[in-house]
Design a protein around this motif. Structure first.
Motif, PDB file in Angstrom:
ATOM      1  N   ARG A  77     -50.814  90.844 -33.712  1.00  0.00           N
ATOM      2  CA  ARG A  77     -49.441  89.814 -33.101  1.00  0.00           C
ATOM      3  C   ARG A  77     -50.491  89.010 -32.445  1.00  0.00           C
ATOM      4  O   ARG A  77     -49.342  87.341 -32.264  1.00  0.00           O
ATOM      5  CB  ARG A  77     -49.300  90.626 -32.066  1.00  0.00           C
ATOM      6  N   LEU A  96     -40.262  93.493 -34.541  1.00  0.00           N
ATOM      7  CA  LEU A  96     -41.809  94.339 -34.335  1.00  0.00           C
ATOM      8  C   LEU A  96     -40.915  95.765 -34.395  1.00  0.00           C
ATOM      9  O   LEU A  96     -39.839  96.291 -34.330  1.00  0.00           O
ATOM     10  CB  LEU A  96     -41.721  94.043 -32.245  1.00  0.00           C
ATOM     11  N   ASN A 105     -35.922 100.698 -23.286  1.00  0.00           N
ATOM     12  CA  ASN A 105     -37.192  99.947 -23.940  1.00  0.00           C
ATOM     13  C   ASN A 105     -36.701  98.724 -24.946  1.00  0.00           C
ATOM     14  O   ASN A 105     -37.290  97.513 -24.784  1.00  0.00           O
ATOM     15  CB  ASN A 105     -38.452 100.201 -24.633  1.00  0.00           C
ATOM     16  N   ALA A 108     -34.640  96.392 -22.890  1.00  0.00           N
ATOM     17  CA  ALA A 108     -35.411  95.511 -22.579  1.00  0.00           C
ATOM     18  C   ALA A 108     -35.662  94.394 -23.171  1.00  0.00           C
ATOM     19  O   ALA A 108     -35.983  93.683 -23.218  1.00  0.00           O
ATOM     20  CB  ALA A 108     -36.231  96.331 -21.748  1.00  0.00           C
ATOM     21  N   ALA A 109     -36.662  95.171 -24.860  1.00  0.00           N
ATOM     22  CA  ALA A 109     -36.600  94.291 -25.080  1.00  0.00           C
ATOM     23  C   ALA A 109     -35.854  93.330 -26.223  1.00  0.00           C
ATOM     24  O   ALA A 109     -36.545  91.924 -26.362  1.00  0.00           O
ATOM     25  CB  ALA A 109     -37.867  94.510 -26.795  1.00  0.00           C
ATOM     26  N   ALA A 112     -35.925  90.516 -23.384  1.00  0.00           N
ATOM     27  CA  ALA A 112     -36.531  89.728 -23.800  1.00  0.00           C
ATOM     28  C   ALA A 112     -36.719  88.973 -24.728  1.00  0.00           C
ATOM     29  O   ALA A 112     -37.687  87.681 -24.799  1.00  0.00           O
ATOM     30  CB  ALA A 112     -37.641  90.385 -23.487  1.00  0.00           C
ATOM     31  N   VAL A 114     -36.818  89.188 -28.187  1.00  0.00           N
ATOM     32  CA  VAL A 114     -38.057  90.402 -28.921  1.00  0.00           C
ATOM     33  C   VAL A 114     -37.027  91.173 -29.572  1.00  0.00           C
ATOM     34  O   VAL A 114     -36.219  92.212 -28.807  1.00  0.00           O
ATOM     35  CB  VAL A 114     -39.184  90.990 -28.449  1.00  0.00           C
TER      36      VAL A 114
ATOM     37  N   ASP B 107     -45.496  90.789 -23.681  1.00  0.00           N
ATOM     38  CA  ASP B 107     -44.144  91.234 -23.959  1.00  0.00           C
ATOM     39  C   ASP B 107     -44.237  92.081 -22.875  1.00  0.00           C
ATOM     40  O   ASP B 107     -42.838  92.589 -22.272  1.00  0.00           O
ATOM     41  CB  ASP B 107     -43.323  92.114 -25.445  1.00  0.00           C
ATOM     42  N   LYS B 108     -44.716  93.109 -22.800  1.00  0.00           N
ATOM     43  CA  LYS B 108     -44.347  94.398 -21.617  1.00  0.00           C
ATOM     44  C   LYS B 108     -44.434  94.256 -20.422  1.00  0.00           C
ATOM     45  O   LYS B 108     -43.697  94.375 -19.769  1.00  0.00           O
ATOM     46  CB  LYS B 108     -45.714  95.575 -21.815  1.00  0.00           C
ATOM     47  N   VAL B 110     -42.717  91.188 -19.271  1.00  0.00           N
ATOM     48  CA  VAL B 110     -41.428  90.751 -19.329  1.00  0.00           C
ATOM     49  C   VAL B 110     -40.019  91.775 -19.626  1.00  0.00           C
ATOM     50  O   VAL B 110     -39.886  91.129 -18.976  1.00  0.00           O
ATOM     51  CB  VAL B 110     -41.389  89.811 -20.295  1.00  0.00           C
ATOM     52  N   ASN B 111     -40.369  92.705 -20.042  1.00  0.00           N
ATOM     53  CA  ASN B 111     -39.498  93.696 -20.458  1.00  0.00           C
ATOM     54  C   ASN B 111     -39.929  94.649 -19.259  1.00  0.00           C
ATOM     55  O   ASN B 111     -39.467  95.782 -19.833  1.00  0.00           O
ATOM     56  CB  ASN B 111     -39.236  94.530 -21.955  1.00  0.00           C
ATOM     57  N   GLU B 113     -42.240  97.120 -19.322  1.00  0.00           N
ATOM     58  CA  GLU B 113     -42.891  98.542 -20.106  1.00  0.00           C
ATOM     59  C   GLU B 113     -44.097  98.473 -19.145  1.00  0.00           C
ATOM     60  O   GLU B 113     -44.959  99.496 -19.399  1.00  0.00           O
ATOM     61  CB  GLU B 113     -43.172  98.334 -21.424  1.00  0.00           C
TER      62      GLU B 113
END
Lengths: 210, 433
Positions: A77, A96, A105, A108-109, A112, A114, B107-108, B110-111, B113
């Motif tokens: 990545r 992803l 999750n 949320a992704a 964001a 993603v 990313d984690k 930001v979200n 996790e």
């Protein structure tokens, strides 16, 4: 965009030989296999499956896919990050996939920006809706983003022009209108955008000490 | 240069199990630390049981925190805070979470996790400014370390005289071809050190070299197969290239900027707002661990033993423990004791989130074209670097706090950075985007 016409590149994680037997590596490989099979069964057009090595970004640049799919836990990545930055102005969706089946999750992704894709046993029938959502979301985001950056750019230009105008008014005791006219005239003569000329005026003032 | 091992292990060491939560999804984390030699937490390091916070208003709102890390030597203070139980002292439980890429860490964060992470200073500012993709208000709670990264050049290049920056510039002039160098993330620290170092030697990294991104643990393997000429990364991956006989150390990052900021404890602004007590507790616990690491060579050895484990950095102890003591070799027969090795604490000077440090990364993002316009450097740094949280945490851990939020340093090319006139500083470089 129809499913079949979507040109997809799948990026596989490169696994060093010495780690091949580790359970999480095995799981990653199995996920990746299942994903490819699922995509093919759903009628998607996988134009390439690339190893996530140093040459990946060049090959993606050559292939120009509509969508890139990569395991969320893949260390490739970061290699992709390079491409994300290089193509900032013409981004493409990166989806992803993960075995994290926690819906919150995923939400949320998605929030964001993603597009996460849940692989819970990876049923073929789940792939299409997820990719559709990801693509739609990406397109909507793009529209919003470009509108936002246009607005921001316009606002910044206006601020620059205002500052240059203020400078002229102060330096040359001009009225607001006269200052503006003078800027406009110069911009036309020099064949520059008004904002660019205003920026030059400010730069020169900076240089000579405002 | 072998390290002294105690004659009777059982007297000095106790095996500590890292209390990893088996319910976590990441399979890599399902690994118990076995046989790693560490001092058993509490009693030995003089922790009072019961914690220092009074139940009530100061109580951490969230007691379990997942802190991401990338397998590098400088993740040590986060790992040790958990292994030695400093977290318990402040009423929280740190769950170190091994991550496979900086993109994933980002990313984690930001979200949500991950609650916080061991993270590249520049990455946090990249997200704050929306340089690549996600834009979110972020927070830097403390600096985790200064120094301890390096630039490795391949043995092939070294044999042709490229043993340092000047040698590399000369070789690139003489033997024209495409030279490939790697860093760890376009907005990260290593990208900035590599660019700065090359430019200081007259090489334009944007025009005269191919610069790519590679995950830290893969640097050595890629160099071995001839994929790249050089890289900038954190330890232990530079020392590892020497140990494997495939690369040499051309420069350390402390040569570029003595006591430079490197990794930070990063989180989102939202997290700090929602869980201020937890943010403070996390910072205090990791401050204690930082102090513990820097307190003695014995502690450093124990740290190396611990983090070398497969659950963390996954390499041999020898590869880690030379450079954390300042014992450097360049892979060409030269050895030296570097006083500016990786520092985790240095009486608290390391950990204070200086505004000028945060601003510096933005000046370089601007310099290399990642930022298209000058931001309001000071305002952004004030919003991101949470000096307020840090001061409270430092008071709890009894760590001295510097008076000034800016610091002044002279970098390798003679330029002085003190946080004043950031826009002029960013524009002052001859080689830039």
């Amino acid at each position: 965009m129809k499913a079949a016409s979507l040109r997809i590149v799948v990026v596989n994680t490169v696994i060093p030989v010495e780690n091949e037997q580790e359970s999480h590596v095995q799981a990653q490989l199995a996920r990746s296999r299942a994903l490819r099979i699922g995509l093919l069964q759903a009628g998607y057009n996988i134009i390439a499956v690339l190893p996530g090595d140093l040459y990946m970004t060049e090959r993606i640049a050559q292939l120009q896919p509509d969508m890139i799919i990569i395991d969320a836990e893949s260390d490739a990545r970061d290699v992709l990050e390079h491409m994300v930055l290089a193509t900032r102005d013409a981004p493409r969706p990166i989806v992803l996939f993960t075995e994290d089946s926690d819906q919150s999750n995923m939400a949320a992704a998605m929030e964001a920006g993603v597009s996460a894709y849940v692989v819970a046993g990876l049923q073929t029938e789940r792939i299409k809706p997820v990719l559709d959502v990801a693509m739609a979301r990406f397109n909507a985001d793009q529209k919003l983003r470009s509108e936002l950056s246009d607005t921001k750019a316009k606002l910044a230009e206006r601020k620059t022009i205002e500052r240059a105008k203020g400078l002229l008014m102060e330096r040359h005791q001009l009225s607001e209108n006269d200052a503006y006219q003078r800027l406009r005239k110069q911009a036309m003569e020099k064949n520059l955008k008004l904002a660019d000329l205003a920026q030059r005026v400010l730069d020169v003032a900076d240089l000579l000490g405002a | 240069m072998s390290i002294q091992t105690p004659k009777n292990k059982s007297e000095d060491f106790t095996t500590v199990e890292a209390h990893l939560d088996s319910t976590q999804t990441n399979l890599q984390r399902r690994h118990f630390l076995q046989g790693a030699a560490v001092v058993a937490g509490a009693g030995v390091v003089g922790l009072r049981s019961g914690g220092v916070w009074a139940a009530g208003s100061d109580k951490p709102e969230k007691e379990e925190v997942r802190i991401g890390f990338i397998p590098l030597t400088d993740c040590a203070s986060i790992v040790m805070a958990s292994v030695l139980g400093f977290d318990k002292k402040y009423g929280i439980k740190i769950i170190p979470t091994k991550e496979s890429s900086w993109a994933s860490v980002r990313d984690k964060l930001v979200n949500g996790e991950l609650d916080a992470a061991h993270v590249l200073y520049g990455l946090i500012y990249g997200v704050q400014m929306g340089v690549s993709g996600n834009k979110k208000d972020m927070a830097v709670l403390m600096t985790l370390n200064n120094n301890g990264q390096a630039i490795t050049l391949s043995k092939k290049l070294a044999d042709k005289g490229a043993v340092d920056g000047a040698g590399l510039a000369k070789l690139m002039q003489m033997e024209k071809r495409e030279y490939t160098f790697a860093h760890t993330l376009p907005t990260g620290t290593h990208a900035m050190w590599l660019n700065y170092w090359m430019a200081a030697h007259g090489i334009n990294p944007l025009k005269e070299a191919k610069v790519i991104t590679v995950p830290p643990p893969q640097m050595v393997a890629n160099m071995r197969v001839g994929n790249m000429d050089g890289y900038c990364v954190g330890e232990p991956w530079n020392h590892r290239a020497i140990a494997d006989g495939i690369g040499i150390t051309a420069a350390t990052t402390q040569d570029i900027w003595k006591d430079h900021p490197e990794k930070v404890l990063g989180t989102s602004a939202e997290f700090v707002q929602k869980y201020p007590n937890t943010a403070r507790a996390m910072t205090a616990a990791i401050l204690e661990a930082s102090r513990w690491i820097d307190a003695s060579l014995t502690n450093k050895n124990k740290m190396a033993e611990t983090i070398a484990d497969k659950a963390y950095v996954n390499t041999s102890v020898d590869v880690i423990n030379q450079r954390i003591m300042g014992r450097y070799q360049n892979g060409m027969g030269k050895t030296w004791d570097d006083p500016n090795y990786m520092k985790f604490f240095n009486d608290g000077a390391v950990n204070f989130p200086y505004l000028s440090d945060g601003m510096w990364f933005m000046t370089q993002h601007k310099r290399w074209g990642l930022l298209k316009a000058d931001p309001d450097y000071l305002a952004v740094a004030k919003a991101v670097n949470r000096i307020d949280v840090y001061k409270d945490a430092a008071a709890m851990a009894k760590v001295a706090v510097p008076k000034d939020a800016m610091r002044s340093s002279k970098l390798m090319d003679g330029s002085v950075w003190d946080g004043k006139n950031p826009a002029a500083y960013a524009a002052s470089f001859k080689i830039k985007a």
